[in-house]
Write a protein that holds these residues in place. Structure first.
Motif, PDB file in Angstrom:
ATOM      1  N   ALA A  18     -41.115  70.263  -4.540  1.00  0.00           N
ATOM      2  CA  ALA A  18     -40.514  70.766  -5.630  1.00  0.00           C
ATOM      3  C   ALA A  18     -41.076  70.412  -6.789  1.00  0.00           C
ATOM      4  O   ALA A  18     -41.991  69.584  -6.809  1.00  0.00           O
ATOM      5  CB  ALA A  18     -39.004  70.183  -5.404  1.00  0.00           C
ATOM      6  N   SER A  20     -40.158  69.022 -10.873  1.00  0.00           N
ATOM      7  CA  SER A  20     -39.083  68.236 -11.194  1.00  0.00           C
ATOM      8  C   SER A  20     -39.414  67.425 -12.610  1.00  0.00           C
ATOM      9  O   SER A  20     -40.673  67.243 -13.133  1.00  0.00           O
ATOM     10  CB  SER A  20     -38.702  67.048 -10.293  1.00  0.00           C
ATOM     11  N   THR A 191     -38.536  61.953  -5.140  1.00  0.00           N
ATOM     12  CA  THR A 191     -38.009  62.546  -3.787  1.00  0.00           C
ATOM     13  C   THR A 191     -38.437  61.510  -2.662  1.00  0.00           C
ATOM     14  O   THR A 191     -38.894  62.055  -1.623  1.00  0.00           O
ATOM     15  CB  THR A 191     -38.760  63.916  -3.495  1.00  0.00           C
ATOM     16  N   MET A 199     -30.899  66.621  -1.328  1.00  0.00           N
ATOM     17  CA  MET A 199     -31.511  68.104  -1.671  1.00  0.00           C
ATOM     18  C   MET A 199     -31.360  69.183  -0.759  1.00  0.00           C
ATOM     19  O   MET A 199     -31.058  70.207  -1.006  1.00  0.00           O
ATOM     20  CB  MET A 199     -32.797  67.900  -2.421  1.00  0.00           C
ATOM     21  N   SER A 203     -29.396  72.379  -0.848  1.00  0.00           N
ATOM     22  CA  SER A 203     -29.927  73.600  -0.806  1.00  0.00           C
ATOM     23  C   SER A 203     -29.246  74.585  -0.007  1.00  0.00           C
ATOM     24  O   SER A 203     -29.382  75.829   0.114  1.00  0.00           O
ATOM     25  CB  SER A 203     -31.437  73.311  -0.162  1.00  0.00           C
ATOM     26  N   HIS A 352     -31.128  65.166  -9.431  1.00  0.00           N
ATOM     27  CA  HIS A 352     -32.071  66.103  -8.591  1.00  0.00           C
ATOM     28  C   HIS A 352     -31.369  67.220  -7.971  1.00  0.00           C
ATOM     29  O   HIS A 352     -31.896  68.402  -7.817  1.00  0.00           O
ATOM     30  CB  HIS A 352     -32.689  65.454  -7.298  1.00  0.00           C
ATOM     31  N   GLU A 355     -30.687  69.704 -10.759  1.00  0.00           N
ATOM     32  CA  GLU A 355     -31.987  70.419 -10.994  1.00  0.00           C
ATOM     33  C   GLU A 355     -32.462  71.405 -10.052  1.00  0.00           C
ATOM     34  O   GLU A 355     -32.809  72.458 -10.379  1.00  0.00           O
ATOM     35  CB  GLU A 355     -33.042  69.673 -11.194  1.00  0.00           C
ATOM     36  N   TYR A 356     -32.118  70.768  -8.721  1.00  0.00           N
ATOM     37  CA  TYR A 356     -32.578  71.998  -7.886  1.00  0.00           C
ATOM     38  C   TYR A 356     -31.752  73.255  -7.757  1.00  0.00           C
ATOM     39  O   TYR A 356     -32.328  74.180  -7.236  1.00  0.00           O
ATOM     40  CB  TYR A 356     -32.570  71.333  -6.289  1.00  0.00           C
ATOM     41  N   TRP A 357     -30.477  73.069  -8.006  1.00  0.00           N
ATOM     42  CA  TRP A 357     -29.636  74.199  -7.972  1.00  0.00           C
ATOM     43  C   TRP A 357     -29.950  75.293  -9.052  1.00  0.00           C
ATOM     44  O   TRP A 357     -29.441  76.436  -8.895  1.00  0.00           O
ATOM     45  CB  TRP A 357     -27.948  73.821  -8.082  1.00  0.00           C
ATOM     46  N   ASN A 360     -32.357  77.178  -6.866  1.00  0.00           N
ATOM     47  CA  ASN A 360     -32.225  76.995  -5.310  1.00  0.00           C
ATOM     48  C   ASN A 360     -33.095  77.650  -4.380  1.00  0.00           C
ATOM     49  O   ASN A 360     -32.986  78.902  -4.396  1.00  0.00           O
ATOM     50  CB  ASN A 360     -30.747  76.886  -4.959  1.00  0.00           C
TER      51      ASN A 360
END
Ligand code: CMC
Length: 384
Positions: A18, A20, A191, A199, A203, A352, A355-357, A360
């Protein structure tokens, strides 16, 4: 395996999964930044609430922003009765880290916004989780020593209130400062296994309670968050400073890992461990009796291990090596070390996940199948 077999990166070592903007770990230089700010500057000048704001919102807050955020944390500290019951019926039977995992999972039952996946609702759930995980850990500590739940005191800071809820009385300023520091240093670390695990759950578009529950489950192991308790156990089994050298030599000769040493990313001194070593050295100067023995064992073992494995193997102390003796000085029982780590790391997990969403993508790696194919199915009674 043939020449055309794709490479496998065991433990996903060296794999980037990822992008970040939250945290950078430089494992060669031994440096760590949260949102661009060196960890040393945050440890010296910030507090947990401000650091949590920084990690979640990406900037240091102005005074009104911090006041509003702190107010939201305070108003979400208390925990629902169903969670208190889970804690009460589990203490003495399950380890505190398991009780924390179950209690956090149960929080979802009381959240009317559970199925609202808007960024605003997810931030509100994040704030609830940060506030309540700390209360849950304090409640576990209280109830496992047979005492009643202490309601949060909203006049106190996050760290001060944690020690108050755990002990039932106000603790001295130095202990509060140490706990605040522990919360800052444990709040985030890119991570790592538990953040990645949370995460992966996120996901799938499972909710944030499910994702944080995954994080706690993954944190438990002694190769990750459980190393703080395991390291203290080792120091306790050494018993006396004069036994340290023999213990370390025997352990290494027997290929035993020394908990609190080594790291997948740091191949030099973990900067968080450096900060904690300075604290431990300071406490060593004033310690007596059992605490002095523990502090001495830790400092002697650190030096021996660095001489044997530091430069030669890139195996240096990590944050978990010094955490246990310091928590012990602050009166925290060993089985709460990893749950405290989890309460602090809730910030990093949520930062995290949020942020990841924003972009996604389901995590779904591949594996190379090495078993047989096209076997003949034989009915059960005819199997030889
Ligand atoms: N003591 C003795 N030898 C060690 C240690 C140690 N603590 N750590 C690694 N080694 C050796 C290991 O035996 C192996 O040797 P060989 O190549 O001869 O088999 C080599 O170093 C590589 O170790 P690895 O476990 O394959 O490396 P990794 O990158 O997968 O492991 C680690 C990282 C953290 C799992 C490992 O260093 C370890 O098990 N340390 C002890 C547990 C610990 O302190 N964990 C907390 C990590 S920091 C806080 C956190 O993020 O949770």
């Amino acid at each position: 395996m043939t020449d055309t077999t794709p490479p496998i990166y065991l433990g996903l070592e060296g794999v980037y999964a990822a992008e970040s903007k939250i945290c950078k770990v430089d494992g060669t230089a031994g440096k760590l930044w949260y949102r661009g700010y060196p960890i040393e500057a945050l440890a010296a000048n910030s507090n947990f609430e401000e650091t949590a704001y920084l990690l979640l919102y990406g900037k240091l807050p102005k005074r009104p922003e911090l006041d509003a955020f702190t107010g939201q944390l305070k108003s979400n500290r208390d925990i629902p009765d169903n969670v208190k019951s889970i804690i009460k019926t589990s203490v003495g039977k399950a380890p505190p880290i398991d009780i924390l995992r179950t209690a956090v999972s149960a929080l979802s039952a009381e959240d009317k916004e559970l199925t609202d996946s808007s960024p605003e609702a997810n931030m509100r759930k994040t704030i609830k989780l940060i506030a309540k995980t700390t209360t849950i850990v304090a409640a576990i500590g209280r109830m496992q020593s047979g005492k009643d739940y202490v309601k949060p005191d909203n006049n106190l800071s996050h760290a001060d209130n944690f020690l108050y809820m755990l002990s039932g009385s106000r603790q001295d300023k130095k202990a509060v400062k140490l706990i605040d520091l522990m919360f800052i240093l444990h709040a985030e670390h890119s991570t790592n296994a538990s953040t990645f695990a949370s995460m992966v759950t996120a996901s799938t578009l499972a909710d944030i309670y499910a994702s944080v529950t995954t994080g706690i489950a993954t944190l438990k192991g002694p190769l990750h968050g459980g190393a703080d308790e395991a390291a203290l156990k080792m120091m306790r089994s050494i018993g006396d400073p004069s036994n340290t050298e023999t213990y370390i030599n025997d352990a290494l000769a027997g290929k035993q890992k020394i908990m609190g040493f080594g790291h997948r990313v740091y191949k030099t001194y973990d900067p968080r461990a450096k900060i904690l070593k300075a604290w431990l050295t300071d406490i060593d100067n004033i310690a007596a009796g059992d605490q002095k023995r523990l502090t001495q064992i830790t400092l002697i073992a650190e030096k021996l291990m660095i001489d044997k494995l530091g430069q030669s193997h890139g195996i240096w102390p990590n944050i978990d090596f010094f955490a246990g003796p310091l928590y012990t000085w602050a009166g925290i029982p060993p089985e709460l070390f990893t749950p405290i780590f989890g309460a602090a790391r809730t910030v990093g997990w949520c930062a995290h996940i949020l942020e990841y969403w924003e972009h996604n993508k389901l995590f779904r790696p591949l594996e190379i199948y090495t078993g047989p194919l096209d076997l003949e199915y034989v009915p059960i009674d005819k199997r030889k």
